[in-house]
Design a protein around this motif. Structure first.
Motif, PDB file in Angstrom:
ATOM      1  N   ARG A   1     -13.752  -4.853  -7.636  1.00 47.23           N
ATOM      2  CA  ARG A   1     -13.483  -3.440  -7.944  1.00 47.23           C
ATOM      3  C   ARG A   1     -14.054  -2.526  -6.862  1.00 47.23           C
ATOM      4  N   VAL A   2     -15.259  -2.839  -6.416  1.00 47.09           N
ATOM      5  CA  VAL A   2     -15.897  -2.026  -5.377  1.00 47.09           C
ATOM      6  C   VAL A   2     -15.106  -2.120  -4.077  1.00 47.09           C
ATOM      7  N   PHE A   3     -14.745  -3.357  -3.671  1.00 44.62           N
ATOM      8  CA  PHE A   3     -13.963  -3.542  -2.452  1.00 44.62           C
ATOM      9  C   PHE A   3     -12.633  -2.800  -2.523  1.00 44.62           C
ATOM     10  N   GLU A   4     -11.983  -2.863  -3.678  1.00 47.94           N
ATOM     11  CA  GLU A   4     -10.692  -2.197  -3.859  1.00 47.94           C
ATOM     12  C   GLU A   4     -10.813  -0.688  -3.732  1.00 47.94           C
ATOM     13  N   SER A   5     -11.851  -0.142  -4.348  1.00 49.72           N
ATOM     14  CA  SER A   5     -12.039   1.315  -4.297  1.00 49.72           C
ATOM     15  C   SER A   5     -12.330   1.785  -2.880  1.00 49.72           C
ATOM     16  N   LEU A   6     -13.165   1.039  -2.166  1.00 50.88           N
ATOM     17  CA  LEU A   6     -13.470   1.408  -0.792  1.00 50.88           C
ATOM     18  C   LEU A   6     -12.247   1.280   0.106  1.00 50.88           C
ATOM     19  N   ALA A   7     -11.495   0.188  -0.074  1.00 53.64           N
ATOM     20  CA  ALA A   7     -10.296  -0.032   0.743  1.00 53.64           C
ATOM     21  C   ALA A   7      -9.243   1.027   0.473  1.00 53.64           C
ATOM     22  N   ARG A   8      -9.158   1.460  -0.794  1.00 53.88           N
ATOM     23  CA  ARG A   8      -8.145   2.462  -1.130  1.00 53.88           C
ATOM     24  C   ARG A   8      -8.406   3.794  -0.419  1.00 53.88           C
ATOM     25  N   LEU A   9      -9.672   4.117  -0.214  1.00 58.64           N
ATOM     26  CA  LEU A   9      -9.989   5.337   0.507  1.00 58.64           C
ATOM     27  C   LEU A   9      -9.391   5.324   1.910  1.00 58.64           C
ATOM     28  N   LEU A  10      -9.248   4.125   2.456  1.00 62.46           N
ATOM     29  CA  LEU A  10      -8.715   3.985   3.814  1.00 62.46           C
ATOM     30  C   LEU A  10      -7.200   3.759   3.822  1.00 62.46           C
ATOM     31  N   SER A  11      -6.567   3.728   2.639  1.00 65.74           N
ATOM     32  CA  SER A  11      -5.138   3.427   2.549  1.00 65.74           C
ATOM     33  C   SER A  11      -4.281   4.263   3.504  1.00 65.74           C
ATOM     34  N   PRO A  12      -4.493   5.582   3.607  1.00 71.84           N
ATOM     35  CA  PRO A  12      -3.628   6.364   4.511  1.00 71.84           C
ATOM     36  C   PRO A  12      -3.812   6.010   5.978  1.00 71.84           C
ATOM     37  N   LEU A  13      -4.869   5.259   6.291  1.00 69.91           N
ATOM     38  CA  LEU A  13      -5.137   4.908   7.686  1.00 69.91           C
ATOM     39  C   LEU A  13      -4.715   3.492   8.015  1.00 69.91           C
ATOM     40  N   LEU A  14      -4.327   2.689   7.001  1.00 66.42           N
ATOM     41  CA  LEU A  14      -4.030   1.282   7.228  1.00 66.42           C
ATOM     42  C   LEU A  14      -2.684   1.092   7.927  1.00 66.42           C
TER      43      LEU A  14
ATOM     44  N   VAL B   1       0.868  -1.178   0.000  1.00 66.09           N
ATOM     45  CA  VAL B   1       0.000   0.000   0.000  1.00 66.09           C
ATOM     46  C   VAL B   1       0.905   1.228   0.000  1.00 66.09           C
ATOM     47  N   PRO B   2       1.516   1.562  -1.142  1.00 71.13           N
ATOM     48  CA  PRO B   2       2.485   2.658  -1.191  1.00 71.13           C
ATOM     49  C   PRO B   2       1.805   4.011  -1.073  1.00 71.13           C
ATOM     50  N   ASP B   3       2.520   4.991  -0.523  1.00 67.98           N
ATOM     51  CA  ASP B   3       1.980   6.346  -0.554  1.00 67.98           C
ATOM     52  C   ASP B   3       2.278   6.959  -1.918  1.00 67.98           C
ATOM     53  N   GLU B   4       1.856   8.194  -2.129  1.00 64.80           N
ATOM     54  CA  GLU B   4       1.909   8.787  -3.460  1.00 64.80           C
ATOM     55  C   GLU B   4       3.334   8.899  -4.004  1.00 64.80           C
ATOM     56  N   GLU B   5       4.293   9.224  -3.131  1.00 67.57           N
ATOM     57  CA  GLU B   5       5.669   9.400  -3.601  1.00 67.57           C
ATOM     58  C   GLU B   5       6.271   8.074  -4.078  1.00 67.57           C
TER      59      GLU B   5
ATOM     60  N   VAL C   1      -6.359  -4.577   3.657  1.00 67.83           N
ATOM     61  CA  VAL C   1      -5.062  -4.274   3.054  1.00 67.83           C
ATOM     62  C   VAL C   1      -4.915  -5.001   1.718  1.00 67.83           C
ATOM     63  N   PHE C   2      -5.395  -6.226   1.663  1.00 69.92           N
ATOM     64  CA  PHE C   2      -5.315  -7.027   0.440  1.00 69.92           C
ATOM     65  C   PHE C   2      -6.017  -6.318  -0.712  1.00 69.92           C
ATOM     66  N   TYR C   3      -7.248  -5.860  -0.474  1.00 70.21           N
ATOM     67  CA  TYR C   3      -7.987  -5.186  -1.536  1.00 70.21           C
ATOM     68  C   TYR C   3      -7.408  -3.801  -1.831  1.00 70.21           C
ATOM     69  N   ALA C   4      -6.939  -3.113  -0.808  1.00 70.46           N
ATOM     70  CA  ALA C   4      -6.327  -1.806  -1.040  1.00 70.46           C
ATOM     71  C   ALA C   4      -5.108  -1.930  -1.945  1.00 70.46           C
ATOM     72  N   SER C   5      -4.312  -2.959  -1.732  1.00 72.66           N
ATOM     73  CA  SER C   5      -3.092  -3.127  -2.526  1.00 72.66           C
ATOM     74  C   SER C   5      -3.432  -3.331  -3.999  1.00 72.66           C
ATOM     75  N   ARG C   6      -4.491  -4.091  -4.267  1.00 78.10           N
ATOM     76  CA  ARG C   6      -4.850  -4.353  -5.659  1.00 78.10           C
ATOM     77  C   ARG C   6      -5.350  -3.118  -6.390  1.00 78.10           C
ATOM     78  N   SER C   7      -5.793  -2.111  -5.649  1.00 82.03           N
ATOM     79  CA  SER C   7      -6.249  -0.883  -6.305  1.00 82.03           C
ATOM     80  C   SER C   7      -5.092  -0.116  -6.947  1.00 82.03           C
ATOM     81  N   TYR C   8      -3.858  -0.464  -6.592  1.00 81.55           N
ATOM     82  CA  TYR C   8      -2.687   0.207  -7.154  1.00 81.55           C
ATOM     83  C   TYR C   8      -2.116  -0.527  -8.371  1.00 81.55           C
ATOM     84  N   PHE C   9      -2.621  -1.719  -8.643  1.00 81.74           N
ATOM     85  CA  PHE C   9      -1.991  -2.550  -9.664  1.00 81.74           C
ATOM     86  C   PHE C   9      -2.224  -2.050 -11.088  1.00 81.74           C
ATOM     87  N   GLY C  10      -3.397  -1.484 -11.356  1.00 84.22           N
ATOM     88  CA  GLY C  10      -3.750  -1.106 -12.721  1.00 84.22           C
ATOM     89  C   GLY C  10      -2.748  -0.182 -13.375  1.00 84.22           C
ATOM     90  N   ASP C  11      -2.471   0.939 -12.729  1.00 84.88           N
ATOM     91  CA  ASP C  11      -1.540   1.917 -13.311  1.00 84.88           C
ATOM     92  C   ASP C  11      -0.120   1.365 -13.397  1.00 84.88           C
TER      93      ASP C  11
END
Length: 504
Positions: free
Chosen positions: A491-504, A363-367, A395-405
């Protein structure tokens, strides 16, 4: 931060006065209670904005407060108050500096220009030395331990051979077969007169039975918790955990890496199956730095001041071109700089050929995220190894939200299928590597106490590379087509989890 705290107190008092006045005018209690939490959520939002956090973190907290005012308030009071963070760790920073000064002569290294290194390696070494405040050793040996069998064999061997003192520090300890074996060995050594200090994380070991601790203490093992949390009181300590795994035997041998204490790490869990992890055994003067990190944590947890006789090795003159270097570095919320994140970022942007990453929680930060995308777009061989099954679903679903790009940019992502992949290492160009406790996620970067070994042109880097390549043979390579065709539910789980990424 003091100004922010005063504003927060003022807003709380103002909120209470408004609600009390409202209730006293015969309006229902529940209506007043609802207003209390709504206005409280509003004042917390103001406080968060005034703290000048990272925009993604600010936005995440505001979303939580907007969607769940009551729950958001409770969670914020437990883990979100950053204005207390500096005050909380100010004492520890002073204690750490005191210990460092007291043993500085033992850790003194002759000045050297490291002329055989490339400029980018020198720059990274300078950064690591400045952030970590530990020297690099060119007179130490390292051995990669690639699974639980190898790690626990090395651990139990060090315990059996210890003659003077043992220092252990772990995030999770289980009272199972593996944990019991460790306990029995420590009790035996304590009765033989070996001085033993055992530091465990109070939250990571929340399920550890009191009898496990009491048996060790009764035998003479000095076992203490790190950052104990007294529930149900609001306490921000619950969010700052000691994720380090450190063993130092007689000041001469050390262990560091990703493996905690328990049967699951031996591959005995029916859910996880084979447990793929990485540890490092260290021999020589670099153990001094691992000892220093442990003693700093011990001082903070117990107040006990320990003296330089625990440092056995004297730092020598840096060696020749082919000897390689080892540097132990600690990172945590007590540091002014985000040590691990900045070092990982520097490694990635310095890459000329390859960046290989293994992390169970990605779950990387923006930098870091941008650095990886730019590296892949530049034609650098970016490979990322993650588990194919979750142990922490958010965390599992949040991580996958970064894979596309990342896939679009040309990075290769592999999902480990043989068992559970828990290794935490980064290899750049086959020349610089880091292995330890730090994941490629925001919790490790911003909240946890971590420790990693950074390696410069050592033989262990070749070993790590071979293990990584072997791991890929037990993994499924993700394609952009497969990723784009994943289920809508995911996709829905990933998007929701990503919103919480800075808090994980």
């Amino acid at each position: 931060m003091k100004k922010t705290a005063k504003i927060a107190v003022f807003l709380i008092l103002l909120t209470v006065l408004i609600v009390v006045s409202y209730i006293m005018r015969d309006h229902s209690f529940f209506t007043g209670f609802s207003i209390l939490f709504s206005v409280t959520a509003l004042f917390i939002a103001v406080v968060i904005s005034l703290e000048n956090r990272h925009p993604s973190s600010t936005l995440a907290w505001l979303i939580v407060l907007a969607l769940f005012p009551f729950l958001g308030f409770v969670v914020y009071m437990f883990v979100g108050q950053s204005y207390r963070k500096k005050k909380m760790f100010y004492k520890k920073s002073l204690e750490d500096e005191d210990i460092y000064v007291r043993v500085e002569n033992s850790l003194q290294q002759e000045k050297c220009e490291f002329g055989w290194m490339e400029d980018r390696q020198k720059q990274f070494l300078n950064l690591a030395s400045k952030l970590g405040k530990t020297p690099v050793s060119f007179a130490s040996e390292t051995e990669v331990l690639a699974n639980g069998d190898e790690k626990f064999a090395a651990l139990f061997d060090l315990i059996d051979k210890a003659e003077r003192h043992l220092h252990l520090e772990y995030y999770i300890i289980r009272h199972d077969k593996t944990g019991t074996t460790l306990k029995d060995k420590l009790i035996k050594k304590a009765r033989e007169g070996v001085e033993i200090r055992f530091l465990y994380d109070a939250v990571g070991c929340l399920a550890l039975s009191p009898s496990f601790i009491s048996e060790l203490r009764s035998a003479g093992v000095n076992m203490e918790p790190f950052f104990p949390v007294k529930l149900p009181y609001f306490n921000q300590k619950i969010n700052f955990r000691n994720h380090r795994k450190i063993v130092v035997a007689d000041g001469q041998y050390g262990l560091v890496g990703g493996l905690n204490i328990g049967d699951e790490y031996m591959g005995l869990s029916p859910y996880y199956g084979f447990w793929r992890d990485t540890h490092l055994k260290i021999t020589g003067e670099a153990v001094n730095s691992l000892q220093l990190i442990f003693l700093q944590d011990w001082r903070h947890a117990t107040g006990e001041k320990l003296v330089p006789e625990y440092f056995i090795h004297k730092w020598g003159n840096p060696g020749g071109k082919n000897q390689g270097g080892v540097q132990l570095i600690a990172g945590g919320p007590d540091n002014e700089w985000e040590v691990m994140k900045n070092l990982y970022f520097s490694m990635i942007v310095s890459a000329k050929k390859s960046v290989w990453i293994a992390s169970p929680y990605f779950v990387p930060d923006e930098e870091i995220y941008m650095a990886l995308k730019v590296a892949a777009l530049s034609g650098i061989d970016v490979k990322i190894l993650v588990p194919d099954k979750p142990d922490k679903k958010t965390v599992f679903y949040a991580s996958r939200s970064y894979f596309g790009d990342l896939l679009k940019a040309g990075a290769e992502i592999y999902e480990y299928e043989k068992g559970f992949m828990h290794s935490k290492f980064v290899i750049v160009d086959g020349e610089i590597a880091s292995v330890g406790t730090c994941n490629m996620d925001m919790r490790s970067f911003h909240l946890n106490f971590e420790v990693n070994a950074f390696l410069y042109n050592t033989k262990s880097i070749s070993s790590l590379s071979l293990y990584f390549e072997k791991d890929l043979t037990f993994s499924k390579k993700m394609t952009l087509l497969d990723f784009n065709n994943r289920k809508l539910r995911n996709r829905v789980f990933e998007s929701l989890a990503r919103l919480l990424s800075p808090l994980l």
